[in-house]
Design a protein around this motif. Structure first.
Motif, PDB file in Angstrom:
ATOM      1  N   GLY A 229       0.763  -1.233   0.000  1.00 38.51           N
ATOM      2  CA  GLY A 229       0.000   0.000   0.000  1.00 38.51           C
ATOM      3  C   GLY A 229       0.799   1.290   0.000  1.00 38.51           C
ATOM      4  O   GLY A 229       0.236   2.360   0.235  1.00 38.51           O
ATOM      5  N   THR A 230       2.092   1.230  -0.295  1.00 38.06           N
ATOM      6  CA  THR A 230       2.879   2.455  -0.331  1.00 38.06           C
ATOM      7  C   THR A 230       2.387   3.387  -1.435  1.00 38.06           C
ATOM      8  O   THR A 230       1.808   2.954  -2.421  1.00 38.06           O
ATOM      9  CB  THR A 230       4.383   2.146  -0.535  1.00 38.06           C
ATOM     10  OG1 THR A 230       5.129   3.332  -0.323  1.00 38.06           O
ATOM     11  CG2 THR A 230       4.673   1.633  -1.918  1.00 38.06           C
ATOM     12  N   SER A 231       2.608   4.674  -1.271  1.00 40.19           N
ATOM     13  CA  SER A 231       2.127   5.651  -2.254  1.00 40.19           C
ATOM     14  C   SER A 231       3.151   5.952  -3.344  1.00 40.19           C
ATOM     15  O   SER A 231       2.830   6.614  -4.325  1.00 40.19           O
ATOM     16  CB  SER A 231       1.735   6.950  -1.553  1.00 40.19           C
ATOM     17  OG  SER A 231       2.872   7.510  -0.907  1.00 40.19           O
ATOM     18  N   GLU A 232       4.392   5.481  -3.173  1.00 42.62           N
ATOM     19  CA  GLU A 232       5.402   5.652  -4.204  1.00 42.62           C
ATOM     20  C   GLU A 232       6.460   4.566  -4.077  1.00 42.62           C
ATOM     21  O   GLU A 232       6.631   3.972  -3.021  1.00 42.62           O
ATOM     22  CB  GLU A 232       6.050   7.040  -4.149  1.00 42.62           C
ATOM     23  CG  GLU A 232       6.817   7.325  -2.879  1.00 42.62           C
ATOM     24  CD  GLU A 232       7.423   8.721  -2.857  1.00 42.62           C
ATOM     25  OE1 GLU A 232       7.052   9.567  -3.692  1.00 42.62           O
ATOM     26  OE2 GLU A 232       8.277   8.961  -1.998  1.00 42.62           O
ATOM     27  N   VAL A 233       7.154   4.318  -5.194  1.00 39.69           N
ATOM     28  CA  VAL A 233       8.183   3.292  -5.218  1.00 39.69           C
ATOM     29  C   VAL A 233       9.344   3.794  -6.068  1.00 39.69           C
ATOM     30  O   VAL A 233       9.141   4.509  -7.056  1.00 39.69           O
ATOM     31  CB  VAL A 233       7.628   1.938  -5.752  1.00 39.69           C
ATOM     32  CG1 VAL A 233       7.191   2.046  -7.190  1.00 39.69           C
ATOM     33  CG2 VAL A 233       8.622   0.822  -5.567  1.00 39.69           C
ATOM     34  N   LYS A 234      10.557   3.458  -5.657  1.00 41.39           N
ATOM     35  CA  LYS A 234      11.748   3.903  -6.377  1.00 41.39           C
ATOM     36  C   LYS A 234      12.110   2.877  -7.450  1.00 41.39           C
ATOM     37  O   LYS A 234      12.352   1.712  -7.153  1.00 41.39           O
ATOM     38  CB  LYS A 234      12.914   4.077  -5.406  1.00 41.39           C
ATOM     39  CG  LYS A 234      14.132   4.721  -6.015  1.00 41.39           C
ATOM     40  CD  LYS A 234      15.193   4.962  -4.949  1.00 41.39           C
ATOM     41  CE  LYS A 234      16.403   5.641  -5.526  1.00 41.39           C
ATOM     42  NZ  LYS A 234      17.431   5.864  -4.488  1.00 41.39           N
ATOM     43  N   ILE A 235      12.124   3.321  -8.711  1.00 40.28           N
ATOM     44  CA  ILE A 235      12.469   2.455  -9.841  1.00 40.28           C
ATOM     45  C   ILE A 235      13.526   3.174 -10.668  1.00 40.28           C
ATOM     46  O   ILE A 235      13.302   4.300 -11.123  1.00 40.28           O
ATOM     47  CB  ILE A 235      11.231   2.130 -10.705  1.00 40.28           C
ATOM     48  CG1 ILE A 235      10.178   1.414  -9.859  1.00 40.28           C
ATOM     49  CG2 ILE A 235      11.619   1.283 -11.913  1.00 40.28           C
ATOM     50  CD1 ILE A 235       8.876   1.142 -10.579  1.00 40.28           C
ATOM     51  N   HIS A 236      14.662   2.521 -10.849  1.00 40.19           N
ATOM     52  CA  HIS A 236      15.784   3.089 -11.605  1.00 40.19           C
ATOM     53  C   HIS A 236      16.155   4.485 -11.097  1.00 40.19           C
ATOM     54  O   HIS A 236      16.381   5.410 -11.873  1.00 40.19           O
ATOM     55  CB  HIS A 236      15.470   3.129 -13.101  1.00 40.19           C
ATOM     56  CG  HIS A 236      15.199   1.789 -13.694  1.00 40.19           C
ATOM     57  ND1 HIS A 236      16.134   0.777 -13.730  1.00 40.19           N
ATOM     58  CD2 HIS A 236      14.083   1.281 -14.259  1.00 40.19           C
ATOM     59  CE1 HIS A 236      15.618  -0.292 -14.294  1.00 40.19           C
ATOM     60  NE2 HIS A 236      14.363  -0.022 -14.617  1.00 40.19           N
ATOM     61  N   GLY A 237      16.182   4.640  -9.768  1.00 43.57           N
ATOM     62  CA  GLY A 237      16.613   5.887  -9.150  1.00 43.57           C
ATOM     63  C   GLY A 237      15.586   6.999  -9.115  1.00 43.57           C
ATOM     64  O   GLY A 237      15.855   8.091  -8.624  1.00 43.57           O
ATOM     65  N   GLU A 238      14.391   6.733  -9.603  1.00 43.68           N
ATOM     66  CA  GLU A 238      13.344   7.750  -9.650  1.00 43.68           C
ATOM     67  C   GLU A 238      12.133   7.284  -8.845  1.00 43.68           C
ATOM     68  O   GLU A 238      11.728   6.134  -8.940  1.00 43.68           O
ATOM     69  CB  GLU A 238      12.924   7.977 -11.106  1.00 43.68           C
ATOM     70  CG  GLU A 238      11.869   9.026 -11.296  1.00 43.68           C
ATOM     71  CD  GLU A 238      11.494   9.196 -12.766  1.00 43.68           C
ATOM     72  OE1 GLU A 238      10.433   9.798 -13.015  1.00 43.68           O
ATOM     73  OE2 GLU A 238      12.225   8.727 -13.648  1.00 43.68           O
ATOM     74  N   TYR A 239      11.556   8.176  -8.043  1.00 44.00           N
ATOM     75  CA  TYR A 239      10.362   7.830  -7.285  1.00 44.00           C
ATOM     76  C   TYR A 239       9.130   7.988  -8.176  1.00 44.00           C
ATOM     77  O   TYR A 239       8.925   9.031  -8.793  1.00 44.00           O
ATOM     78  CB  TYR A 239      10.234   8.698  -6.025  1.00 44.00           C
ATOM     79  CG  TYR A 239      11.180   8.248  -4.950  1.00 44.00           C
ATOM     80  CD1 TYR A 239      10.841   7.203  -4.094  1.00 44.00           C
ATOM     81  CD2 TYR A 239      12.433   8.832  -4.823  1.00 44.00           C
ATOM     82  CE1 TYR A 239      11.723   6.757  -3.124  1.00 44.00           C
ATOM     83  CE2 TYR A 239      13.325   8.391  -3.847  1.00 44.00           C
ATOM     84  CZ  TYR A 239      12.962   7.360  -3.008  1.00 44.00           C
ATOM     85  OH  TYR A 239      13.833   6.918  -2.053  1.00 44.00           O
ATOM     86  N   ILE A 240       8.332   6.924  -8.237  1.00 47.68           N
ATOM     87  CA  ILE A 240       7.134   6.878  -9.060  1.00 47.68           C
ATOM     88  C   ILE A 240       5.917   6.769  -8.147  1.00 47.68           C
ATOM     89  O   ILE A 240       5.878   5.920  -7.262  1.00 47.68           O
ATOM     90  CB  ILE A 240       7.164   5.647 -10.008  1.00 47.68           C
ATOM     91  CG1 ILE A 240       8.453   5.611 -10.828  1.00 47.68           C
ATOM     92  CG2 ILE A 240       5.922   5.604 -10.879  1.00 47.68           C
ATOM     93  CD1 ILE A 240       8.625   6.735 -11.807  1.00 47.68           C
ATOM     94  N   ALA A 241       4.932   7.635  -8.371  1.00 47.51           N
ATOM     95  CA  ALA A 241       3.690   7.574  -7.590  1.00 47.51           C
ATOM     96  C   ALA A 241       2.937   6.294  -7.934  1.00 47.51           C
ATOM     97  O   ALA A 241       2.909   5.869  -9.083  1.00 47.51           O
ATOM     98  CB  ALA A 241       2.820   8.780  -7.895  1.00 47.51           C
ATOM     99  N   VAL A 242       2.359   5.676  -6.928  1.00 50.12           N
ATOM    100  CA  VAL A 242       1.542   4.473  -7.137  1.00 50.12           C
ATOM    101  C   VAL A 242       0.083   4.862  -6.913  1.00 50.12           C
ATOM    102  O   VAL A 242      -0.379   4.960  -5.786  1.00 50.12           O
ATOM    103  CB  VAL A 242       1.952   3.321  -6.190  1.00 50.12           C
ATOM    104  CG1 VAL A 242       1.065   2.106  -6.421  1.00 50.12           C
ATOM    105  CG2 VAL A 242       3.414   2.965  -6.370  1.00 50.12           C
ATOM    106  N   LYS A 243      -0.618   5.111  -8.025  1.00 50.26           N
ATOM    107  CA  LYS A 243      -2.036   5.455  -7.966  1.00 50.26           C
ATOM    108  C   LYS A 243      -2.889   4.364  -8.604  1.00 50.26           C
ATOM    109  O   LYS A 243      -4.099   4.380  -8.497  1.00 50.26           O
ATOM    110  CB  LYS A 243      -2.280   6.795  -8.654  1.00 50.26           C
ATOM    111  CG  LYS A 243      -1.581   7.949  -7.956  1.00 50.26           C
ATOM    112  CD  LYS A 243      -1.837   9.256  -8.642  1.00 50.26           C
ATOM    113  CE  LYS A 243      -1.095  10.374  -7.929  1.00 50.26           C
ATOM    114  NZ  LYS A 243      -1.228  11.641  -8.644  1.00 50.26           N
ATOM    115  N   ALA A 244      -2.223   3.438  -9.291  1.00 50.89           N
ATOM    116  CA  ALA A 244      -2.929   2.317  -9.913  1.00 50.89           C
ATOM    117  C   ALA A 244      -3.456   1.384  -8.829  1.00 50.89           C
ATOM    118  O   ALA A 244      -2.954   1.371  -7.705  1.00 50.89           O
ATOM    119  CB  ALA A 244      -1.982   1.552 -10.837  1.00 50.89           C
TER     120      ALA A 244
END
Length: 92
Positions: A27-42
């Motif tokens: 349930g986190t609201s963001e995740v770090k992928i390839h050094g960039e934080y991506i919002a998780v709204k899906a």
């Protein structure tokens, strides 16, 4: 996919809560992928009882049976070990 609320991300099998797959499942609201934080709204779900490795054939059969197949279906946990599966997915 993750920043778009109309998308759904399904993780087959167990995800450790501290991993890139486990954090969205938890349930986190963001995740770090390839050094960039991506919002998780899906919408995020976990397909319990499957293994992304051992059940690859079954997962592909499930994917073929979907009326509206996902545009992207990837396994990111171990990219070097999932090239064969990724190539197969791209042919569907």
């Amino acid at each position: 996919m993750a920043p778009t609320p109309r998308h759904q991300i399904a993780f087959p099998g167990f995800e450790v809560v501290t991993t890139r797959g486990g954090k969205p499942v938890a349930g986190t609201s963001e995740v770090k992928i390839h050094g960039e934080y991506i919002a998780v709204k899906a919408e995020v779900s976990q397909l319990e009882g499957f293994s992304g490795h051992a059940d690859a054939d079954g997962l592909m059969a499930w994917r073929r049976g979907l009326e509206s197949a996902p545009k992207a279906l990837r396994k990111l946990k171990h990219p070097s070990r999932s090239d064969k599966l990724r190539s197969f997915i791209d042919t569907l």
